[in-house]
Design a protein around this motif. Structure first.
Motif, PDB file in Angstrom:
ATOM      1  N   ALA A  92      -3.701   1.395 -10.734  1.00 28.93           N
ATOM      2  CA  ALA A  92      -2.884   1.174  -9.840  1.00 28.93           C
ATOM      3  C   ALA A  92      -3.397   0.739  -8.615  1.00 28.93           C
ATOM      4  O   ALA A  92      -2.671  -0.259  -7.974  1.00 28.93           O
ATOM      5  CB  ALA A  92      -1.705   2.539  -9.639  1.00 28.93           C
ATOM      6  N   THR A  93      -4.521   0.993  -8.299  1.00 27.68           N
ATOM      7  CA  THR A  93      -5.261   0.694  -6.883  1.00 27.68           C
ATOM      8  C   THR A  93      -6.453  -0.292  -7.439  1.00 27.68           C
ATOM      9  O   THR A  93      -7.451  -0.429  -6.672  1.00 27.68           O
ATOM     10  CB  THR A  93      -5.882   2.065  -6.201  1.00 27.68           C
ATOM     11  N   VAL A 136       0.886   6.550  -6.834  1.00 25.23           N
ATOM     12  CA  VAL A 136      -0.283   7.233  -7.258  1.00 25.23           C
ATOM     13  C   VAL A 136       0.071   8.678  -7.129  1.00 25.23           C
ATOM     14  O   VAL A 136       0.018   9.518  -8.153  1.00 25.23           O
ATOM     15  CB  VAL A 136      -1.309   7.083  -6.324  1.00 25.23           C
ATOM     16  N   TRP A 154     -12.163   3.753  -2.492  1.00 27.92           N
ATOM     17  CA  TRP A 154     -10.423   3.862  -2.307  1.00 27.92           C
ATOM     18  C   TRP A 154     -10.119   4.403  -3.894  1.00 27.92           C
ATOM     19  O   TRP A 154      -9.059   5.126  -3.981  1.00 27.92           O
ATOM     20  CB  TRP A 154      -9.850   2.893  -1.710  1.00 27.92           C
ATOM     21  N   ARG A 155     -10.127   3.468  -4.831  1.00 27.97           N
ATOM     22  CA  ARG A 155      -9.917   3.756  -6.169  1.00 27.97           C
ATOM     23  C   ARG A 155     -10.261   4.950  -6.769  1.00 27.97           C
ATOM     24  O   ARG A 155      -9.521   5.690  -7.305  1.00 27.97           O
ATOM     25  CB  ARG A 155     -10.457   2.375  -7.219  1.00 27.97           C
ATOM     26  N   PRO A 162       1.684  -2.848 -10.809  1.00 27.09           N
ATOM     27  CA  PRO A 162       0.185  -3.557 -10.605  1.00 27.09           C
ATOM     28  C   PRO A 162      -0.344  -4.116 -11.891  1.00 27.09           C
ATOM     29  O   PRO A 162       0.036  -3.684 -12.818  1.00 27.09           O
ATOM     30  CB  PRO A 162      -0.768  -2.426  -9.894  1.00 27.09           C
ATOM     31  N   ALA A 171      -7.605  -2.282  -4.466  1.00 27.23           N
ATOM     32  CA  ALA A 171      -8.563  -1.785  -3.393  1.00 27.23           C
ATOM     33  C   ALA A 171      -9.947  -1.759  -3.859  1.00 27.23           C
ATOM     34  O   ALA A 171     -10.290  -2.187  -4.758  1.00 27.23           O
ATOM     35  CB  ALA A 171      -7.914  -0.423  -3.089  1.00 27.23           C
ATOM     36  N   ALA A 213      -8.338   7.590  -4.959  1.00 28.02           N
ATOM     37  CA  ALA A 213      -6.987   7.890  -5.568  1.00 28.02           C
ATOM     38  C   ALA A 213      -6.957   8.488  -6.900  1.00 28.02           C
ATOM     39  O   ALA A 213      -6.115   9.396  -7.011  1.00 28.02           O
ATOM     40  CB  ALA A 213      -6.422   6.581  -5.675  1.00 28.02           C
ATOM     41  N   PRO A 241       0.659  -1.114  -0.020  1.00 26.75           N
ATOM     42  CA  PRO A 241       0.060   0.058  -0.007  1.00 26.75           C
ATOM     43  C   PRO A 241       0.886   1.291   0.057  1.00 26.75           C
ATOM     44  O   PRO A 241       0.580   2.254  -0.895  1.00 26.75           O
ATOM     45  CB  PRO A 241      -1.040   0.002   1.276  1.00 26.75           C
ATOM     46  N   ALA A 275      -3.871   6.233 -11.602  1.00 24.48           N
ATOM     47  CA  ALA A 275      -4.095   5.880 -10.100  1.00 24.48           C
ATOM     48  C   ALA A 275      -5.218   4.943 -10.128  1.00 24.48           C
ATOM     49  O   ALA A 275      -5.330   3.980  -9.095  1.00 24.48           O
ATOM     50  CB  ALA A 275      -4.472   7.289  -9.593  1.00 24.48           C
ATOM     51  N   THR A 283       2.127   1.872  -3.662  1.00 26.41           N
ATOM     52  CA  THR A 283       1.118   2.198  -4.269  1.00 26.41           C
ATOM     53  C   THR A 283       0.760   3.465  -4.074  1.00 26.41           C
ATOM     54  O   THR A 283       0.527   4.407  -5.131  1.00 26.41           O
ATOM     55  CB  THR A 283      -0.241   1.391  -4.159  1.00 26.41           C
ATOM     56  N   LEU A 284       0.727   3.869  -2.892  1.00 29.09           N
ATOM     57  CA  LEU A 284       0.334   5.419  -2.572  1.00 29.09           C
ATOM     58  C   LEU A 284       1.430   6.351  -3.206  1.00 29.09           C
ATOM     59  O   LEU A 284       1.127   7.527  -3.915  1.00 29.09           O
ATOM     60  CB  LEU A 284       0.318   5.773  -1.118  1.00 29.09           C
TER      61      LEU A 284
END
Length: 239
Positions: free
Chosen positions: A139-140, A55, A147-148, A85, A143, A151, A48, A136, A51-52
């Motif tokens: 990439a998520t 993003v 949350w996607r 990802p 989730a 992001a 995570p 973004a 990933t953050l």
């Protein structure tokens, strides 16, 4: 050298020796991605925090040069430097890399001509932020949907800020008759976009701090550039 496989990693026990030193015993661990067939001892999938960082870093970099950002991510994955990802691994496809490369060359040339540069920046107001949001969102993928989307909104907002700062700085530089300032900005933006994209994947914690600082600096510059351009246009209108 002996290997002791365990779930999700391979433990290595090996001995080294040199003429000047006696043999020494070392133990190390290589993580690998379970779904990586071409690179069995590949870098593990992003956590995570990574990933953050991706993003935020890719979001800011996309606002400066989305084609350089896409090409950098694709090349880093293609050469096994990072493990993107799953939804972003398409960026390493030769066709995607070729298109990103061609568009980057077009932007590189357009950036150097003041009038064309202004048109290019205006058009990319509708390209860079949505592209950052899409990166973004992809990439998520692991989730949940809220949350996607969060992001995507954050990345799009960051990209819009960096793009706005870039476009405003270019507009101010284009008022100068000499081309060097515009060229210097162009080279600097490209280098920063490529470096930040790599840095976000290599040093996630530090990259989050760097993006936060760049975001704050961009807001400061955007505020002052806006007022500078407004005063300049007002003077031109009066004359």
């Amino acid at each position: 050298m002996e290997t002791q496989p365990t779930k999700g990693k391979v433990s290595l026990i090996y001995w080294t020796s040199t003429p000047a030193r006696p043999p020494k015993l070392f133990r190390g661990t290589l993580k690998f991605a379970a779904d990586s067939k071409s690179h069995p001892y590949h870098i593990a999938p992003m956590n995570p925090l990574e990933t953050l960082s991706l993003v935020l870093g890719a979001g800011f970099a996309s606002g400066l040069n989305v084609y350089a950002t896409v090409a950098t991510l694709g090349l880093l994955h293609r050469f096994g430097i990072i493990h993107l990802p799953e939804k972003l691994q398409v960026l390493s496809h030769p066709f995607v890399l070729a298109i990103a490369g061609i568009l980057y060359v077009m932007e590189f040339l357009a950036d150097k001509v003041p009038f064309i540069d202004s048109i290019w920046q205006a058009i990319h107001t509708f390209i860079r932020p949505p592209a950052a949001a899409l990166l973004a969102f992809s990439a998520t993928a692991a989730a949940s949907e809220p949350w996607r989307w969060a992001a995507a909104l954050v990345a799009g907002g960051i990209a819009l800020t960096s793009h706005g700062t870039k476009a405003s700085a270019r507009a101010a530089a284009n008022m100068s008759p000499e081309p060097l300032s515009n060229w210097a900005l162009s080279f600097g933006e490209d280098v920063l976009a490529v470096w930040l994209t790599w840095f976000a994947t290599a040093h996630p914690t530090a990259a989050i701090v760097v993006v936060a600082l760049l975001f704050a600096i961009s807001l400061y510059l955007l505020y002052h550039l806006f007022h500078f351009l407004r005063r300049t246009f007002r003077k031109l209108a009066e004359t």
